[in-house]
Design a protein around this motif. Sequence first.
Motif, short mmCIF file in Angstrom:
data_model
loop_
_atom_site.label_atom_id
_atom_site.label_comp_id
_atom_site.label_asym_id
_atom_site.label_seq_id
_atom_site.Cartn_x
_atom_site.Cartn_y
_atom_site.Cartn_z
N THR A 174 0.59 -1.06 0.02
CA THR A 174 -0.21 -0.01 0.02
C THR A 174 1.16 1.09 -0.06
N ASN A 175 1.92 1.09 0.33
CA ASN A 175 3.05 2.73 0.13
C ASN A 175 3.77 2.81 -1.16
N TYR A 176 3.56 1.78 -2.13
CA TYR A 176 4.88 1.90 -3.38
C TYR A 176 3.45 2.14 -3.75
N ARG A 177 4.45 3.14 -5.20
CA ARG A 177 3.56 4.41 -5.93
C ARG A 177 4.90 4.44 -6.69
N SER A 178 4.14 4.56 -8.30
CA SER A 178 5.02 4.65 -9.51
C SER A 178 4.49 5.70 -9.99
N LEU A 179 5.01 6.63 -10.93
CA LEU A 179 5.11 7.64 -11.75
C LEU A 179 6.54 7.97 -12.89
N GLY A 180 6.18 8.36 -14.05
CA GLY A 180 6.66 8.79 -15.40
C GLY A 180 7.53 7.50 -16.21
N ALA A 181 7.26 8.19 -17.52
CA ALA A 181 7.52 7.53 -19.16
C ALA A 181 8.64 7.29 -19.31
N SER A 182 9.48 6.95 -18.28
CA SER A 182 10.59 6.26 -18.58
C SER A 182 11.76 4.58 -18.98
N GLY A 183 10.22 4.57 -18.49
CA GLY A 183 10.37 2.75 -19.23
C GLY A 183 10.16 2.49 -20.70
N ALA A 184 8.96 3.47 -21.27
CA ALA A 184 8.45 3.25 -22.41
C ALA A 184 9.76 3.79 -23.65
N VAL A 185 10.46 5.26 -22.57
CA VAL A 185 11.66 5.93 -23.69
C VAL A 185 12.54 5.54 -23.56
N SER A 186 12.92 4.44 -22.77
CA SER A 186 13.89 3.58 -22.40
C SER A 186 13.28 2.60 -23.79
N ALA A 187 11.86 2.21 -24.34
CA ALA A 187 11.90 1.10 -24.84
C ALA A 187 12.30 1.72 -26.75
N VAL A 188 11.98 3.06 -26.56
CA VAL A 188 12.18 4.14 -27.77
C VAL A 188 13.84 3.80 -28.46
N LEU A 189 14.44 4.08 -27.05
CA LEU A 189 15.88 4.82 -26.95
C LEU A 189 16.71 3.42 -27.73
N PHE A 190 16.25 2.07 -26.89
CA PHE A 190 16.98 0.62 -26.94
C PHE A 190 16.98 0.07 -29.30
N GLY A 191 15.59 0.30 -29.41
CA GLY A 191 15.14 0.60 -30.51
C GLY A 191 15.91 1.19 -30.96
N PHE A 192 16.05 2.10 -30.98
CA PHE A 192 16.85 3.23 -32.17
C PHE A 192 18.31 2.40 -32.13
N ILE A 193 19.13 2.28 -31.28
CA ILE A 193 19.99 1.20 -30.74
C ILE A 193 20.39 0.08 -31.91
N LEU A 194 19.49 -0.67 -31.75
CA LEU A 194 19.39 -2.11 -33.03
C LEU A 194 19.51 -1.38 -33.88
N TYR A 195 18.67 -0.21 -34.77
CA TYR A 195 19.35 0.20 -35.71
C TYR A 195 20.85 1.21 -35.76
N GLN A 196 21.04 2.19 -34.93
CA GLN A 196 22.36 2.46 -35.68
C GLN A 196 23.06 1.90 -34.11
N PRO A 197 23.78 1.30 -33.86
CA PRO A 197 24.54 1.31 -32.33
C PRO A 197 25.99 1.68 -32.83
N TRP A 198 26.31 2.94 -33.52
CA TRP A 198 27.46 3.24 -33.42
C TRP A 198 26.80 4.78 -33.94
N ALA A 199 26.24 4.91 -33.44
CA ALA A 199 25.10 6.43 -33.75
C ALA A 199 25.29 7.26 -32.53
N LYS A 200 25.91 8.99 -32.27
CA LYS A 200 26.62 9.00 -31.37
C LYS A 200 25.38 9.34 -30.31
N ILE A 201 25.58 8.91 -28.71
CA ILE A 201 24.37 9.59 -27.83
C ILE A 201 24.58 11.01 -26.67
N TYR A 202 24.40 11.98 -26.98
CA TYR A 202 25.53 13.02 -26.20
C TYR A 202 24.50 12.99 -24.85
N VAL A 203 25.42 12.95 -23.83
CA VAL A 203 24.58 12.57 -22.24
C VAL A 203 24.94 14.32 -22.28
#
Length: 203
Positions: A108-137
Amino acid sequence: MPITLLIILAGTCIVSFMAFSNRRLVDDLILWPPAIERKREYYRLVTYGLLHADPMHLLFNMLTLYFFGRQMEFVYNASLGTFGFALFYLGGLIVSILPTYFNNRHNTNYRSLGASGAVSAVLFGFILYQPWAKIYVFFAVGVPAIIYAVLYVAYSIYMDRRGQDNVNHSAHLWGAAYGVAFTAVANPAVLSSFLEALSRPRL
């Protein structure tokens, strides 16, 4: 308007900004496992991704979605039709949070929010297509996507095991796994092209 922008502007940003000053809205939409377990409020498996803890949390997720979602939208729509990317993103929200839900369905004390999981999915889908593209931190340091992916996964596993912050690292990991799996199923040829690209490093 591209689906990516609709998700960012018409969905996530509007709801998040409304929720910053409306606690009732947060309580109605956030992932609170007992509400699903007891009241069958399954919509929370999606609506939690429309909420964010603060403007910086929202900005980071939506910038990442904007840069990578626009590119991946063409890929998924080409494979699955007009709403391919929307279905992919929706699946990312649900799949990335399910392990968290099952692990905390009586908490009953747990809560979670944010789109990070879905955004991670998009990011890793991209990495499959372009593994050597630069990601700017922090918009400054360019890191090859495949190296970024390894560091991201290692950091998420480490922080998930520590469990000493309020970030749902499990959702990041499951979102990344879903992004890779979904992309590979939607376009099996991407696996061979990914492996071929790895054999030709571009640092």
